[in-house]
Design an enzyme around this catalytic site. Structure first.
Site, short mmCIF file in Angstrom:
data_model
loop_
_atom_site.label_atom_id
_atom_site.label_comp_id
_atom_site.label_asym_id
_atom_site.label_seq_id
_atom_site.Cartn_x
_atom_site.Cartn_y
_atom_site.Cartn_z
N LYS A 316 0.84 -1.20 0.00
CA LYS A 316 0.00 0.00 0.00
C LYS A 316 0.87 1.24 0.00
CE LYS A 316 -4.13 -0.16 1.34
NZ LYS A 316 -5.45 -0.12 0.74
N CYS A 410 -23.83 26.34 23.63
CA CYS A 410 -24.11 25.84 22.29
C CYS A 410 -23.91 26.97 21.28
CB CYS A 410 -25.54 25.31 22.23
SG CYS A 410 -26.05 24.91 20.55
#
Ligand code: IVH
Length: 675
Positions: A316, A410
């Site tokens: 690879k 948030c």
């Protein structure tokens, strides 16, 4: 004068030859105009003389019928995969193992081929003619894709030489890789973008996806290509892999001519390096080199372990890397409220596409790699498509740089974030948070869930902002707002009507998809399917206790708890009630299976099986009307015990439960299948 049959034969041969020169050799013999003319002539003659129909005529490449299901096909020879090596010393280890088994006196030659990054196929030719083509599947059984493979013009419908003077080719399987050239892939994506369709992530996904299209006419329009690397036959007289490739080429298959025969492992390493250098100048993607022992006699001595041969290995290539500036870290709120960091990057080109964002996974990952805003980061694209940040160039870091801190609130609704004790993730707990609402709706409408075409991110955002949508049930009320929707700037009557009709159509999605769509935490597509198959209706699922849930094969504690929690929430129940009223499917029809040895019997699977994965064995049991449960009790009917079975087997013995060997199980399957 020639008879019609002779004329037809001649025309078909001619076109086969022109196809071969154009698609296999890339050396066209005639102009497109002349070719089209000939093909029309053949079509006309065939339609006037249907008695001379031939399934391998060039006119039969593109079928008109949709493939309703991709039938299972058992490969004559298993389709093995390759073990990977990532560096030179691992290649040397491979060479050493080969020589250890073969013995010192044996000379070993290797063949090196490109490892094409596509989708593998197996094509079966019987008496010289293409019979079936199949995907790899689990290596033993694939799915039949004959209609789709026949549309690829470089795939011969019949062998160029048959019968062959030297080799018996009555029943052969050829193996190869279906792929797309980068340029064709980019063009395809550009067209899809223009039509507002979802883009493919890379040529490999695009090729694999195309092979599973139901309409062969659509497949024919996609620029698929093939390289065949292997011919297998029970009467194989071939001596060498290089000879195999040459034979394939002579038979009319498209092979990759850049393969190399190497006399020593040093030469192998040299060619691996050469291939890696060539990588960027090839028209198609390769992700490595395949090293194969050339002698087929030696291959047979070496044999294979589990699912890969001992005589071949993949080398690879290193993942492609790039460096760029991390401009900012933003925090994204997903449909479950999980807040994840995203790296905003100075755009950089890497392995075929421009990257400007990368996921950072979670805070732990940021801390482990000490990733900070204004750092120069190293990006990598591995086997998957999503790039990741592998490291930071510390030498380039500015003195005033500060460690990354997570947000307290948030970023969308500003509510205070929560971090569960045993999790690395941060959560926004406000169920009314617009980001969560949008995420849930997008998930609900997505292709793998309710498959509502046209209701993507942009429209969801718009409809949430304009207050048409708050939850999934509202989607089915949109039809009552048709006039108002049409008035929204840039949405015409036609697109709204199309959307409304795909919303109606989605009501036919099966129970498993609906269960996945409603977004119970930890219930992915696979788990939803298992639950739907086991409980058969929402009513049964809702009634199930924690124990009944965890008794389902592969359903663990956290999934069970999440399901119970979901159904204990009044808000969810109200949405489900509305969806039921809208006519969505909340039960599966029980498949009618005649009573057999599996009917209503409960099975526990333990240990490793040779012929199936446990998952596959479980699916077979369920499909014949049995049940698969995870723990042994007095009520268990059978324990299917494989290699290295442990405590479950002991418990079954102590309770006197019938224990099945893999062979017993195969016999039971045979008794049902009548073979
Ligand atoms: S040989 C036992 N040759 O790579 C031999 N495979 O895991 C196995 N591939 O599934 C295949 N180029 O899809 C072989 N020149 C090549 C290949 C190749 C690509 C793929 C094939 C296989 C995977 C290996």
């Amino acid at each position: 004068m020639k008879s019609v049959e002779e004329l037809l034969q001649e025309l078909r041969e001619k076109i086969h030859l022109y196809d071969y020169h154009y698609y296999v050799l890339a050396e066209p013999l005639i102009s497109d105009y002349e070719y089209d003319h000939l093909l029309k002539e053949l079509e006309k003659l065939e339609s006037e003389n249907p008695q001379f129909f031939s399934s391998d005529s060039p006119t039969q490449r593109v079928g008109k019928d949709l493939t309703k299901e991709f039938k299972p096909v058992t490969h004559q020879f298993p389709m093995l995969s390759l073990a990977n090596t990532y560096n030179e010393s691992e290649v040397l280890d491979f060479d050493r193992r080969v020589k250890e088994i073969l013995g010192e006196h044996e000379k070993v030659e290797y063949v090196l081929e490109y490892k094409i990054d596509g989708a593998s196929v197996s094509i079966n030719y019987v008496n010289g003619k293409l019979k079936t083509a199949a995907t790899r599947g689990d290596g033993t059984t694939g799915e039949e894709i004959t209609q789709n493979i026949k549309t690829i013009k470089s795939v011969p419908l019949k062998l160029k030489i048959y019968p062959h003077p030297k080799y018996s080719l009555n029943n052969i399987e050829v193996r190869g890789e279906i792929y797309m050239d980068m340029e064709d892939f980019e063009l395809l994506n550009k067209e899809r973008e223009e039509r507002g369709e979802k883009l493919f992530a890379n040529p490999r996904n695009s090729s694999a996806g195309t092979l599973k299209l139901q309409d062969p006419q659509m497949v024919a329009k996609r620029p698929l290509k093939i390289f065949i690397y292997y011919l297998l036959s029970k009467e194989n007289e071939l001596q060498q892999q290089s000879e195999n490739l040459e034979l394939l080429s002579a038979l009319g298959f498209r092979i990759n001519k850049d393969f190399q025969v190497c006399k020593s492992i040093e030469e192998v390493l040299q060619i691996c390096r050469k291939f890696e250098e060539q990588r960027d100048s090839l028209p198609f993607e390769i992700d490595g080199a395949v090293i194969k022992v050339n002698s087929i006699r030696q291959q047979n001595i070496l044999g294979s372990i589990a699912k890969s041969p001992r005589w071949a290995v993949a080398f690879k290539f290193k993942a492609k890397q790039a460096t760029t500036l991390l401009k900012a870290i933003t925090w994204q709120v997903g449909r479950t409220g999980a807040v994840t960091p995203v790296a905003e990057l100075e755009p950089v080109f890497l392995a075929g596409s421009t990257i400007s964002r990368a996921t950072l996974h979670n805070l732990d990952e940021i801390r482990r790699k000490d990733i900070r805003v204004n750092d120069i980061v190293v990006l990598e694209k591995g086997g998957d498509v999503i790039p990741k940040i592998v490291s930071v160039l510390l030498d380039e870091r500015k003195d005033d740089s500060l460690p990354t801190e997570p947000p307290k609130n948030c970023p969308v609704c500003n509510s205070v974030l929560f971090q569960p004790e045993d999790e690395v993730a941060l959560y926004c707990e406000n169920l009314e948070c617009p980001a969560q609402i949008k995420g849930k709706l997008e998930h609900f409408a997505s292709r793998t869930a309710m498959d509502i075409e046209g209701l993507g991110e942009a429209l969801v955002d718009l409809f949430v902002e304009k207050k048409f949508l708050k939850n999934a049930a509202d989607i089915y009320d949109l039809k009552f707002h048709r006039e108002e929707l049409i008035q929204i700037e840039r949405l015409g009557e036609k697109s709204i009507d199309n959307l409304l009709s795909s919303i109606e159509k989605s009501k036919q999605q099966p129970f498993a998809k609906v269960l996945f769509a409603i977004g119970i935490r930890y219930v992915g597509a696979g788990v939803a399917k298992k639950l739907a198959d086991h409980f058969l209706s929402l009513e049964n699922l809702q009634k199930a206790s924690k124990e009944e849930l965890t008794n389902v094969f592969e359903i663990g504690e956290s999934i069970a708890e999440s399901i119970l929690q979901f159904f204990s929430d009044e808000k969810n129940l109200l949405i489900i009630e509305r969806l039921q009223k809208h006519g969505l499917v909340f039960s599966s029809e029980k498949k009618i299976i005649t009573e057999n040895v599996f009917t209503n019997k409960s099975f526990v699977l333990t240990g490793a099986l040779e012929n199936f994965s446990r998952e596959e064995a479980g699916e077979k049991i369920i499909s014949f009307g049995g049940k698969v449960i995870s723990s042994v009790s007095k009520k268990t009917d059978f324990v299917l015990s494989g290699e290295a079975a442990g405590s479950k087997l002991e418990k079954a013995k102590s309770l006197g439960i019938k224990i099945l060997s893999e062979n017993d199980f195969l016999e039971m399957l045979k008794s049902v299948l009548g073979t």
